[in-house]
Design a protein around this motif. Sequence first.
Motif, PDB file in Angstrom:
ATOM      1  N   VAL A 283     -10.486   7.820  37.240  1.00  0.00           N
ATOM      2  CA  VAL A 283     -10.521   7.317  35.860  1.00  0.00           C
ATOM      3  C   VAL A 283     -11.099   8.358  34.902  1.00  0.00           C
ATOM      4  N   ILE A 284     -12.240   8.907  35.271  1.00  0.00           N
ATOM      5  CA  ILE A 284     -12.927   9.888  34.436  1.00  0.00           C
ATOM      6  C   ILE A 284     -12.543  11.273  34.931  1.00  0.00           C
ATOM      7  N   VAL A 285     -11.515  11.830  34.333  1.00  0.00           N
ATOM      8  CA  VAL A 285     -10.973  13.111  34.796  1.00  0.00           C
ATOM      9  C   VAL A 285     -11.189  14.179  33.731  1.00  0.00           C
ATOM     10  N   GLY A 286     -11.326  15.420  34.202  1.00  0.00           N
ATOM     11  CA  GLY A 286     -11.377  16.555  33.292  1.00  0.00           C
ATOM     12  C   GLY A 286     -12.737  17.151  33.061  1.00  0.00           C
ATOM     13  N   GLY A 287     -13.815  16.398  33.309  1.00  0.00           N
ATOM     14  CA  GLY A 287     -15.151  16.902  33.034  1.00  0.00           C
ATOM     15  C   GLY A 287     -15.798  17.558  34.239  1.00  0.00           C
ATOM     16  N   PRO A 288     -17.009  18.106  34.064  1.00  0.00           N
ATOM     17  CA  PRO A 288     -17.724  18.740  35.184  1.00  0.00           C
ATOM     18  C   PRO A 288     -18.064  17.720  36.268  1.00  0.00           C
ATOM     19  N   THR A 289     -18.176  18.196  37.491  1.00  0.00           N
ATOM     20  CA  THR A 289     -18.502  17.311  38.620  1.00  0.00           C
ATOM     21  C   THR A 289     -19.713  17.821  39.395  1.00  0.00           C
ATOM     22  N   TYR A 290     -20.577  18.574  38.733  1.00  0.00           N
ATOM     23  CA  TYR A 290     -21.768  19.078  39.416  1.00  0.00           C
ATOM     24  C   TYR A 290     -22.592  17.947  40.014  1.00  0.00           C
ATOM     25  N   VAL A 291     -22.722  16.836  39.289  1.00  0.00           N
ATOM     26  CA  VAL A 291     -23.549  15.743  39.792  1.00  0.00           C
ATOM     27  C   VAL A 291     -22.981  15.166  41.077  1.00  0.00           C
ATOM     28  N   VAL A 292     -21.664  15.174  41.201  1.00  0.00           N
ATOM     29  CA  VAL A 292     -21.040  14.680  42.431  1.00  0.00           C
ATOM     30  C   VAL A 292     -21.411  15.588  43.598  1.00  0.00           C
ATOM     31  N   ASP A 293     -21.302  16.882  43.399  1.00  0.00           N
ATOM     32  CA  ASP A 293     -21.613  17.837  44.468  1.00  0.00           C
ATOM     33  C   ASP A 293     -23.081  17.764  44.868  1.00  0.00           C
ATOM     34  N   LEU A 294     -23.965  17.516  43.898  1.00  0.00           N
ATOM     35  CA  LEU A 294     -25.399  17.565  44.164  1.00  0.00           C
ATOM     36  C   LEU A 294     -25.978  16.244  44.654  1.00  0.00           C
ATOM     37  N   LEU A 295     -25.336  15.124  44.315  1.00  0.00           N
ATOM     38  CA  LEU A 295     -25.939  13.825  44.567  1.00  0.00           C
ATOM     39  C   LEU A 295     -25.176  12.936  45.550  1.00  0.00           C
ATOM     40  N   ASP A 296     -23.899  13.183  45.746  1.00  0.00           N
ATOM     41  CA  ASP A 296     -23.105  12.269  46.554  1.00  0.00           C
ATOM     42  C   ASP A 296     -23.380  12.441  48.047  1.00  0.00           C
ATOM     43  N   ASP A 297     -23.145  11.372  48.774  1.00  0.00           N
ATOM     44  CA  ASP A 297     -23.280  11.376  50.233  1.00  0.00           C
ATOM     45  C   ASP A 297     -21.889  11.550  50.830  1.00  0.00           C
ATOM     46  N   PRO A 298     -21.571  12.711  51.410  1.00  0.00           N
ATOM     47  CA  PRO A 298     -20.218  12.938  51.933  1.00  0.00           C
ATOM     48  C   PRO A 298     -19.818  11.930  53.003  1.00  0.00           C
ATOM     49  N   ALA A 299     -20.798  11.409  53.732  1.00  0.00           N
ATOM     50  CA  ALA A 299     -20.493  10.453  54.798  1.00  0.00           C
ATOM     51  C   ALA A 299     -20.166   9.069  54.243  1.00  0.00           C
ATOM     52  N   ASN A 300     -20.600   8.782  53.037  1.00  0.00           N
ATOM     53  CA  ASN A 300     -20.347   7.474  52.420  1.00  0.00           C
ATOM     54  C   ASN A 300     -20.224   7.664  50.909  1.00  0.00           C
ATOM     55  N   PRO A 301     -19.109   8.257  50.452  1.00  0.00           N
ATOM     56  CA  PRO A 301     -18.979   8.649  49.043  1.00  0.00           C
ATOM     57  C   PRO A 301     -19.072   7.462  48.088  1.00  0.00           C
ATOM     58  N   TYR A 302     -19.758   7.701  46.984  1.00  0.00           N
ATOM     59  CA  TYR A 302     -19.855   6.683  45.934  1.00  0.00           C
ATOM     60  C   TYR A 302     -18.587   6.751  45.086  1.00  0.00           C
ATOM     61  N   PRO A 303     -17.881   5.633  44.867  1.00  0.00           N
ATOM     62  CA  PRO A 303     -16.579   5.672  44.174  1.00  0.00           C
ATOM     63  C   PRO A 303     -16.657   5.563  42.662  1.00  0.00           C
ATOM     64  N   GLY A 304     -17.837   5.427  42.092  1.00  0.00           N
ATOM     65  CA  GLY A 304     -17.956   5.260  40.650  1.00  0.00           C
ATOM     66  C   GLY A 304     -18.125   3.801  40.276  1.00  0.00           C
ATOM     67  N   PRO A 305     -18.412   3.535  39.005  1.00  0.00           N
ATOM     68  CA  PRO A 305     -18.775   2.178  38.587  1.00  0.00           C
ATOM     69  C   PRO A 305     -17.608   1.219  38.407  1.00  0.00           C
ATOM     70  N   TYR A 306     -16.370   1.702  38.518  1.00  0.00           N
ATOM     71  CA  TYR A 306     -15.225   0.836  38.239  1.00  0.00           C
ATOM     72  C   TYR A 306     -14.644   0.204  39.499  1.00  0.00           C
ATOM     73  N   SER A 307     -15.008   0.718  40.662  1.00  0.00           N
ATOM     74  CA  SER A 307     -14.515   0.153  41.912  1.00  0.00           C
ATOM     75  C   SER A 307     -15.216  -1.174  42.172  1.00  0.00           C
ATOM     76  N   ARG A 308     -14.464  -2.142  42.683  1.00  0.00           N
ATOM     77  CA  ARG A 308     -15.005  -3.478  42.913  1.00  0.00           C
ATOM     78  C   ARG A 308     -14.893  -3.909  44.378  1.00  0.00           C
ATOM     79  N   GLU A 309     -14.797  -2.949  45.284  1.00  0.00           N
ATOM     80  CA  GLU A 309     -14.727  -3.285  46.705  1.00  0.00           C
ATOM     81  C   GLU A 309     -16.090  -3.805  47.181  1.00  0.00           C
ATOM     82  N   GLU A 310     -16.073  -4.762  48.091  1.00  0.00           N
ATOM     83  CA  GLU A 310     -17.312  -5.381  48.543  1.00  0.00           C
ATOM     84  C   GLU A 310     -18.239  -4.401  49.255  1.00  0.00           C
TER      85      GLU A 310
END
Length: 591
Positions: free
Chosen positions: A171-198
């Motif tokens: 959804v949010i495309v085009g901007g920097p993704t440094y926070v993803v590289d620095l904060l995300d868990d590769p084993a259980n990636p966070y999908p962002g605030p718009y995903s509604r999976e349980e």
Amino acid sequence: MQQTLERLAERLPTWARGWSRRRILGAFAVVLLVVVLAVSCLGGAGGRADVPVLADGADVAVDGVRSPSERSGGTLRIVAPDIDSLDPQRSYLPGVWNLMRLYTRTLVTYSAEPGKTDQLVPDLATDLGTVSEDGLTWTFTLREGVRFENGREITAPDIKYGIQRSFASDVIVGGPTYVVDLLDDPANPYPGPYSREEDDPDLSAVETPDPRTIIFRLRAPQPDFPYVLALPSSSPVPAEADTAGQYGQDPMSTGPYAITSVDPEAGILLERNPQWDAATDQVRTALPDSVVVRTGLSGLERDQALLAGSADIDIAGAGVQAATTARLTGDDDDPLLARVDDVTTGSLRVLALPTDVAPMNDPDCRAAVAATIDRQAVQDALGGASDAVRSSELWPRGLDDGPKHTDTEPDLDAARNALEACGQPDGFSTVLAVADVPASLEVADEVRGQLAEVGIDVEVRPLDPLTFYATEVGNPDIVARNGYGIVLATRTVDFPTPGSFLVPLVDGRSVRLVGNTNHARLDDPAINALVDEALTAGPASWRDVAEAVLETSAYVPLAETRIQLIAGQRLHNGVVMRPYAGYDVATAGVR
């Protein structure tokens, strides 16, 4: 003309007094655009005769202030090329980041102090943050009393939510993704605030224990993390106002101005945000009453507007065009020269020699290319000393603690000896990949001619500039499959630190299949270890990284881009914002 518009605003006819504020601004914008276009078409180096030309002298704003003033009022007129997005999480243009200083605030931001604009200062936070001994945890405390334009106070969860948006890559495309590289868990990636999976995970790496405290837990130490937080992509967004991919149409302001109208013809209009409190902001002066941004203009159109007196600032970060530069090389007493600031941008052109493409997999063959290059001729191809500064180091001149810049001359005998050593005494054939734009093609043809002198036959292959970095040379497999033995690339940093420049370029662990910036596909364990050491040891250690990379001949530095900025004839408080290669809009005035 602006004073006339202001008087008209106070004297609307009866039939228009019921209009909304936004509609009134839109109408004024159309009128203003017509006037601006008319004035621009008049041309003339001297600008408008009815406006005094402010010309303090050449390069005044590089480390000082151009035409200082504390007077408020008037309209700041900005010109720009196409803007990618007004959504702070979706823009990746430094000029737009400069514009966003008017309506977006972050935990920390760049200083507006002349000569120190590459340094960080607190913004929404009370200080520059506290880091743990292991470099993994950063803690910030928010100022009290800072509000969104709707009047609601900004809280730590708002900052977390703004950062969460960058994780929604669908959804949010085009901007920097440094926070993803620095904060995300590769084993259980966070999908962002718009995903509604349980079973969606939370972004647990960002904690907000109370409304004024935010804690970041990094996957690995990153001393440049505060610079990541200075990007607009780390700014707060109120979840209740988020419209996902449409948020850029009406972003919620946290700065001194709010966007009140966006029109493809009239441009972007910003007016004072009544919820902004100057007592909470040590950076922005908010002198103009309003700001008008004309977008989608070519370089020559932007130059013309500045010269004609119908624009105050060009935020493109590209400087004036070649035709305008030619006018700046005349007599020293030319009044136009007194409005010019000469800036090196930190954008370094390099030849990348992919280490997995034969014969560049042999360091001696790479050394032959490096020894042949004549940087003086490359500089001439780029337009001469006014447009480029020769560089033999992997280090922009604006960064401190770097290796000494030497003007290395070509050594054809050394090149031929290197060819002997790599088993190619008569030379070899290879392909040079280059973005299909005039300046890059000029350099590519110059390099081709130079390498031919030692028997290296180069096929120059122009590629679509829109996909050049993302998929053409940004995919190592495509590079290898097409035999691109040389890639002409430009390395530009997102923030002014050695690590920001070097890591994406030389760290073997940064190689990726899409948008790869390690164009040489350099993966040297010794260099990777030096990178790890520099991440914890401090700025001076990055010099060892740069020097070690040069010894591999995987990269051949050529020249750093140089630009000339022209201040509008009525611009006050002109200060060169080095990270954005333009005048700081946060402190600019017109009276």
